[in-house]
Write a protein that holds these residues in place. Structure first.
Motif, PDB file in Angstrom:
ATOM      1  N   ILE A 175      -5.283 -10.364   3.318  1.00 44.89           N
ATOM      2  CA  ILE A 175      -4.413  -9.345   2.633  1.00 44.89           C
ATOM      3  C   ILE A 175      -4.979  -8.058   3.210  1.00 44.89           C
ATOM      4  CG2 ILE A 175      -3.569  -8.287   0.820  1.00 44.89           C
ATOM      5  CD1 ILE A 175      -3.964 -11.049  -0.615  1.00 44.89           C
TER       6      ILE A 175
ATOM      7  N   TYR B 207       0.744  -8.445  10.256  1.00 45.08           N
ATOM      8  CA  TYR B 207       1.572  -9.177   9.660  1.00 45.08           C
ATOM      9  C   TYR B 207       2.778 -10.026  10.072  1.00 45.08           C
ATOM     10  CZ  TYR B 207       5.025 -10.013   5.610  1.00 45.08           C
ATOM     11  OH  TYR B 207       5.987 -10.611   4.681  1.00 45.08           O
TER      12      TYR B 207
ATOM     13  N   GLU C 209      -0.026 -10.877   3.954  1.00 46.19           N
ATOM     14  CA  GLU C 209       0.352  -9.606   2.703  1.00 46.19           C
ATOM     15  C   GLU C 209       0.090  -8.581   3.202  1.00 46.19           C
ATOM     16  OE1 GLU C 209       0.479  -8.932  -1.996  1.00 46.19           O
ATOM     17  OE2 GLU C 209      -0.547 -10.683  -1.432  1.00 46.19           O
TER      18      GLU C 209
ATOM     19  N   THR D 228       0.049  -4.356   1.587  1.00 45.52           N
ATOM     20  CA  THR D 228      -0.160  -3.575   0.450  1.00 45.52           C
ATOM     21  C   THR D 228       0.004  -1.998   0.673  1.00 45.52           C
ATOM     22  OG1 THR D 228      -2.334  -3.281   0.225  1.00 45.52           O
ATOM     23  CG2 THR D 228      -1.490  -5.287  -0.606  1.00 45.52           C
TER      24      THR D 228
ATOM     25  N   ALA E 171      -5.248  -3.530  -1.084  1.00 43.79           N
ATOM     26  CA  ALA E 171      -5.614  -5.008  -0.656  1.00 43.79           C
ATOM     27  C   ALA E 171      -6.525  -5.596  -1.319  1.00 43.79           C
ATOM     28  CB  ALA E 171      -5.965  -4.797   0.809  1.00 43.79           C
TER      29      ALA E 171
ATOM     30  N   ALA F 228      -5.737  -9.223  -3.266  1.00 42.72           N
ATOM     31  CA  ALA F 228      -6.665 -10.230  -2.995  1.00 42.72           C
ATOM     32  C   ALA F 228      -7.313 -10.907  -4.104  1.00 42.72           C
ATOM     33  CB  ALA F 228      -7.933  -9.833  -2.002  1.00 42.72           C
TER      34      ALA F 228
END
Length: 270
Positions: free
Chosen positions: A135, A187, A194, A196, A201, A205
């Motif tokens: 992430i 991504y 994912e 953010t 992040a 997570a």
């Protein structure tokens, strides 16, 4: 992580470990923000001990690994400390201090989620390559500067080759420090699961890890082991070639240092 169920303290300079007893999630943080969380040999040994220790902590059911400070997840090995690691003279072997910094290298099959903010490059891939998923904050960037400095990207490339399309990992490795992969591109190509906003992040997570930690641990660990069995044989064979490629292809240390000293400040992000 905070709250009445949270425990933790620095286990070694440069690493912190926090455990949330309520959720069963532990957070391992590379904590040298002033050095972009570059990993020293002492930190490498401590990381191995942390992963092995988690095998005996039934209260820890999922782990998040991240870097402190927001500017970098990690920039890999601390080059100022490389001289502390003596190397064998044989071209058939190499003493790589980062070789066992990941959870799978230490026989840990509890799920690991990586939270990436800022730069992640070079030796950081030893950790990212052994996480279940990544992430990232939107300002994260991934790159591999090895070829720029006359070094073979072998271990790093192998760790990431099964996480990225061939063309993406080849381009990143061959372009060296001249190009960085944005979090958005990572991504789009599947490296990051994912995105953010910047700074988000770690929270995302931890939230994902808490969901996983809430499932029966035997089923979770069995699933992790099954997933890794798909790629383990190919990965092991490729890593077996890495020491020879590094020994044969790397420029001498003094020439590497010369190139490192001449590094430019310009790079392209895509």
């Amino acid at each position: 992580m905070s709250g009445p169920g949270t425990t933790g303290a620095p286990d070694t300079p440069g690493i912190t470990v926090e455990r949330d007893e309520e959720t069963g999630v532990a957070v391992v943080t590379l904590d040298r923000p002033e050095r972009h969380n570059a990993i020293t040999p002492d930190m490498a040994r401590a990381l191995g001990a942390v992963w092995r220790g988690f095998r005996y902590e039934d209260g820890v059911r999922a782990i998040v690994v991240t870097g402190a400070g927001g500017r970098a997840f990690s920039t890999g090995i601390d080059r100022t400390a490389v001289g502390e690691v003596p190397q064998p003279s044989s071209p058939y072997t190499i003493d790589d201090p980062l070789l066992a910094i990941g959870p799978k290298a230490n026989d840990l099959w509890k799920p690991v989620v990586a939270a990436v903010e800022g730069m992640a490059c070079g030796g950081a891939f030893y950790l990212l390559g052994e996480a279940e998923f990544l992430i990232a904050g939107e300002d994260a960037a991934f790159f591999d500067p090895h070829t720029t400095y006359g070094m073979v990207s072998a271990f790093e490339t192998v760790h990431m080759a099964l996480r990225m399309p061939y063309g993406e990992i080849a381009r990143m490795a061959l372009m060296g420090g001249a190009e960085r992969i944005s979090a958005r591109r990572a991504y789009e190509t599947g490296l990051v699961s994912e995105l953010t906003p910047p700074g988000g992040a770690l929270a995302a997570a931890i939230a994902a890890a808490a969901v996983v930690a809430g499932h029966p641990t035997e089923a979770v660990q069995g699933t992790v082991r099954a997933l890794w069995s798909v790629q383990q044989a190919a990965r092991a064979q490729a890593l077996a070639h890495a020491p020879h490629l590094v020994a044969l292809g790397n420029l001498p240390a003094d020439r590497q240092a010369e190139l490192f000293g001449k590094r430019g400040t310009g790079f392209r992000t895509r």
